[in-house]
Design an enzyme around this catalytic site. Structure first.
Site, short mmCIF file in Angstrom:
data_model
loop_
_atom_site.label_atom_id
_atom_site.label_comp_id
_atom_site.label_asym_id
_atom_site.label_seq_id
_atom_site.Cartn_x
_atom_site.Cartn_y
_atom_site.Cartn_z
N LYS A 111 7.80 0.72 0.49
CA LYS A 111 8.39 0.25 -0.77
C LYS A 111 9.45 1.20 -1.30
O LYS A 111 10.55 0.79 -1.63
CB LYS A 111 7.33 0.16 -1.90
CG LYS A 111 6.09 -0.56 -1.61
CD LYS A 111 5.22 -0.65 -2.86
CE LYS A 111 4.66 0.66 -3.38
NZ LYS A 111 3.67 1.31 -2.54
N HIS B 254 0.83 -1.21 0.00
CA HIS B 254 0.00 0.00 0.00
C HIS B 254 0.87 1.26 0.00
O HIS B 254 2.07 1.18 0.26
CB HIS B 254 -0.94 -0.02 1.21
CG HIS B 254 -0.22 -0.12 2.53
ND1 HIS B 254 0.22 0.98 3.23
CD2 HIS B 254 0.17 -1.19 3.25
CE1 HIS B 254 0.83 0.59 4.34
NE2 HIS B 254 0.81 -0.73 4.38
N ASN B 255 0.25 2.42 -0.25
CA ASN B 255 0.98 3.69 -0.15
C ASN B 255 1.46 3.84 1.29
O ASN B 255 0.68 3.65 2.22
CB ASN B 255 0.06 4.88 -0.49
CG ASN B 255 -0.28 4.96 -1.97
OD1 ASN B 255 -1.43 4.82 -2.36
ND2 ASN B 255 0.72 5.16 -2.79
N GLU C 144 8.18 2.85 -9.25
CA GLU C 144 6.90 3.25 -9.84
C GLU C 144 7.13 4.00 -11.16
O GLU C 144 6.48 5.01 -11.43
CB GLU C 144 6.08 4.08 -8.86
CG GLU C 144 5.76 3.31 -7.60
CD GLU C 144 4.73 4.00 -6.71
OE1 GLU C 144 3.74 4.49 -7.26
OE2 GLU C 144 4.93 4.04 -5.49
#
Lengths: 288, 279
Positions: free
Chosen positions: B45, B40-41, B166
């Protein structure tokens, strides 16, 4: 608010060597209460078009009417402020536009800029913070101390705090995780119905377009390339490919299944559940 | 396969925060593999990505790349040459006024001689299919093309690992495809290890292994088929199950006798066809 666009054309940097025709002969009617998805690849003119809807750009030719406010190419400078109060735009990555010291002040800025009292603006900030699913405590925090997903929600709250009649969303979920994406889209969808808004969603997600939109407009090379209800649009896979777009996964799967089995199904909804129902009918039929 | 990168019990906290962004993270990455990191945000990550090439340094534990440690200042620059990062926003990582200058910038930083520089630039743009655009100005390129130039800039430094942070999330579906295909070719043909931080489930499905981060911890690491058939793990991590898994489950609910969840559309079509021709 009904939206009428007639023969709209937009040229960037006219008369210069960089002149570029970004919109050509756009005529569109969007009735009050419609949830419209605007799709098209990068550079197809989507963002240019939405900037016309609250007068951020001026038509090179043609005209626009947003409810009672109408303007055309060559008109004298007009006061767009009353219109901008009614047409809220959530730009791409809106969290880049946060600037105030606290979340509350950032959300209050819009309403106060449009003449609401401080008390009213405070009231709205409180309401919007809970509406977008943020905890009450964030109100006194600096927006820059929040996570990316939370900053996005603050920025959205700031647009909603102006209580617009028309909500324009430019890829509002880009960069969010899947659950955040669902939450934000559900929020917009519920607001659309509860407040009887007219909503224009610019998206690259065919799934979102299929799930939420009453109507879809496909832009390609600065023109309206296709327009219709989702079922009509997604039947035309070849035409969408010409515009460098895909169909939703449910439709893609149906096409693969049809190629393998020869079975045809029509979907009225593009959800996984309705696809499963349609496919399962082959088994139920076979057994009896 | 040998281990090319090891993260040993790493914890990290941003100075202004009270909570740890990463808590006791341990993992290793194999040479030549494609590892997707998802979550998730705010799951940690991107923090993890920044620790892998020493943009951030661990508060405890260590990060080891081909025997070098990010915490060893003498080895940091060599690690940054070996581990290239493609960031999210294509407009924030273009420094040159043309494609050629942009790639040269990175090489100048590493003191590569001119002749060698020219050779490497020519070779790296070919690998990403941008050789027609060497003298093009950045603002005339599409998002996908800009990201490919960023990849060429990394390639020119002969890296062992490419991290995609991303890197496709701001691109349209076409741009996304072109960038992923470019990286896939490099992974297959040059054996470059890929670590991709992503929310794109379809991309994660096609990787060798998937790492799921949840609230700063590693919550799972395994083959895509194991990870994505574990619905509770996926939902708990704020992710979503892939389309074909969802459809497999719904079909069973509707009474179609599928024995398991399928990860890709092709597998599911095949399984349904087998069922149908057998009945």
């Amino acid at each position: 608010m009904d939206i009428k666009i007639r023969q709209l054309e937009h040229r960037y940097m006219p008369g210069s060597p960089y002149e570029r025709l970004a919109l050509k002969d756009i005529s569109l009617d969007i009735s009050e209460g419609t949830f419209l998805a605007l799709i098209g690849h990068t550079g197809s003119g989507k963002s240019t078009l939405i900037q016309h809807l609250n007068g951020l750009l001026k038509p090179s030719s043609g005209s626009i009417a947003m409810g009672d406010t109408a303007w055309a190419a060559g008109d004298k400078k007009m006061d767009m402020k009353p219109l901008r109060k009614k047409v809220g735009i959530v730009f791409q990555y809106p969290e880049h536009q946060l600037f105030e010291e606290t979340v509350e002040k950032d959300i209050m800025f819009g309403p106060m800029n449009f003449g609401e009292s401080e008390t009213e603006a405070k009231e709205r900030a409180k309401e919007m913070i809970s509406l977008v699913g943020l905890p009450e405590e964030v109100s006194d925090k600096s927006p820059f101390d929040l996570s990316g997903g939370q900053m996005r929600r603050v920025a959205i709250a700031g647009v909603l705090a102006m209580k617009p009649d028309v909500l324009i969303l430019d890829e509002p979920t880009a960069g969010l995780d899947p659950s955040g994406r669902n939450e934000i889209m559900e929020l917009f969808y519920n607001l659309h119905h509860d407040r009887k808004l007219t909503t224009i969603l610019v998206t690259h997600s065919m799934e979102d377009a299929a799930k939420y939109a009453d109507e879809i407009v496909v832009m390609h090379q600065g023109k309206v390339f296709m327009k219709g209800v989702p079922a009509e649009i997604f039947q035309q896979e070849e035409k969408l490919k010409q515009a460098s777009l895909d169909v939703p996964e449910t439709v893609e799967f149906l096409h693969k299944w049809q190629a393998a089995s020869g079975e045809r199904h029509e979907l009225s909804e593009f959800t996984v559940a309705s696809l499963a129902k349609a496919l399962a009918s082959e088994w139920k039929g076979g057994v009896s | 396969m040998s281990e090319i990168l090891k993260v040993n019990d790493v914890s990290f906290k941003y100075p202004a925060e009270t909570e740890l962004a990463l808590k006791n993270v341990t993992l290793s990455c194999m040479k030549g593999e494609w590892l997707s990191v998802t979550g998730h945000n705010g799951s940690g990550k991107s923090t993890l990505a920044k620790l892998l090439n020493g943009l951030l340094l661990p508060d405890s534990g260590n990060v080891e790349v081909e025997g070098l440690f990010t915490t060893n200042m003498d080895e940091l620059w060599e690690i940054r040459r070996r581990v290239g990062v493609v960031f999210q926003n294509p407009d924030n990582q273009f420094v040159g006024t043309s494609v050629r200058d942009d790639i040269a910038f990175g090489l100048e930083n590493f003191g590569v001689p001119r002749d060698e520089m020219i050779r490497r630039i020519d070779e790296s743009v070919k690998h990403v299919g941008m050789e027609q655009y060497l003298d093009q100005e950045p603002h005339l390129l599409s998002g996908g093309q800009k990201q490919r130039v960023a990849i060429a800039g990394i390639l020119a430094q002969a890296p062992s690992i490419i991290i995609l942070d991303e890197a496709t999330s701001m691109l349209d579906p076409m741009g996304r495809k072109e960038v992923l295909e470019t990286v896939r070719t490099l992974n297959k043909e040059k054996g470059i290890t890929v670590i991709s931080i992503t929310h794109d489930l379809e991309e994660a499905l096609h990787s060798d292994r998937v790492l799921v981060m949840n609230k700063g911890r590693v919550s799972a690491l395994g083959a895509p088929s194991d990870i994505f058939s574990n619905t509770s793990l996926i939902l708990d991590a704020g992710l979503d199950t892939p389309f074909s898994v969802k459809l497999s489950q719904k079909l069973r609910e509707e009474g179609v006798p599928l024995t398991r969840d399928y990860l890709t559309q092709e597998e599911l079509v095949k399984a349904l066809w087998t069922l149908k021709s057998g009945s």
